[in-house]
Motif scaffolding. Structure first.
Motif, PDB file in Angstrom:
ATOM      1  N   ARG A   1      -1.356  -1.214  -4.023  1.00  0.00           N
ATOM      2  CA  ARG A   1      -2.448  -0.243  -4.048  1.00  0.00           C
ATOM      3  C   ARG A   1      -1.793   1.134  -3.955  1.00  0.00           C
ATOM      4  NH1 ARG A   1      -7.532  -0.111  -3.093  1.00  0.00           N
ATOM      5  NH2 ARG A   1      -8.447   1.846  -2.446  1.00  0.00           N
TER       6      ARG A   1
ATOM      7  N   LYS B   1       0.843  -1.193   0.000  1.00  0.00           N
ATOM      8  CA  LYS B   1       0.000   0.000   0.000  1.00  0.00           C
ATOM      9  C   LYS B   1       0.881   1.247   0.000  1.00  0.00           C
ATOM     10  CE  LYS B   1      -2.608  -0.972   3.614  1.00  0.00           C
ATOM     11  NZ  LYS B   1      -3.706  -0.972   4.580  1.00  0.00           N
TER      12      LYS B   1
ATOM     13  N   TYR C   1      -0.155   2.469   5.562  1.00  0.00           N
ATOM     14  CA  TYR C   1       0.613   2.439   4.316  1.00  0.00           C
ATOM     15  C   TYR C   1       2.020   1.891   4.563  1.00  0.00           C
ATOM     16  CZ  TYR C   1      -3.069   5.093   2.114  1.00  0.00           C
ATOM     17  OH  TYR C   1      -4.291   5.491   1.605  1.00  0.00           O
TER      18      TYR C   1
END
Length: 101
Positions: free
Chosen positions: A40, A10, A84
């Motif tokens: 992502r 992420k 993240y």
């Protein structure tokens, strides 16, 4: 040594303000997508730059912050909950640096 690239799932790119600067920062997105094809990639910007980011094929989610309608604390907690693996702060401002921490 483990492949660090495989540990990145992420990614958050931050570029607040200045539509022209946001537009110029999109060059980074294609390179990120090529380097991390399975990750992502989310992009955080402010309302005036919404149209520059939404619909970009390299971005999974455009996170749009509207400071007139949302609290900064709500944004911070929302960003932090996403956990993240990599954050790229293209804004380069102390205000944006503490967002993901």
């Amino acid at each position: 040594m483990a492949n660090l690239r495989s540990d990145i799932h992420k990614i958050l790119v931050i570029k607040l303000r200045a539509i022209g600067d946001v537009l110029l920062s999109t060059v980074v997105l294609n390179n990120l997508r090529a380097a991390f094809p399975h990750a992502r990639i989310d992009f955080l910007t402010e309302t005036p730059s919404r149209e520059v980011i939404e619909g970009n094929s390299a971005v999974d989610t455009a996170i749009i912050f509207d400071g007139k309608r949302e609290s900064g604390l709500g944004l911070i907690s929302g960003i932090r909950r996403r956990n993240y693996d990599l954050v790229i702060d293209l804004f380069g401002n102390p205000r944006s640096a503490w967002l993901p921490c």
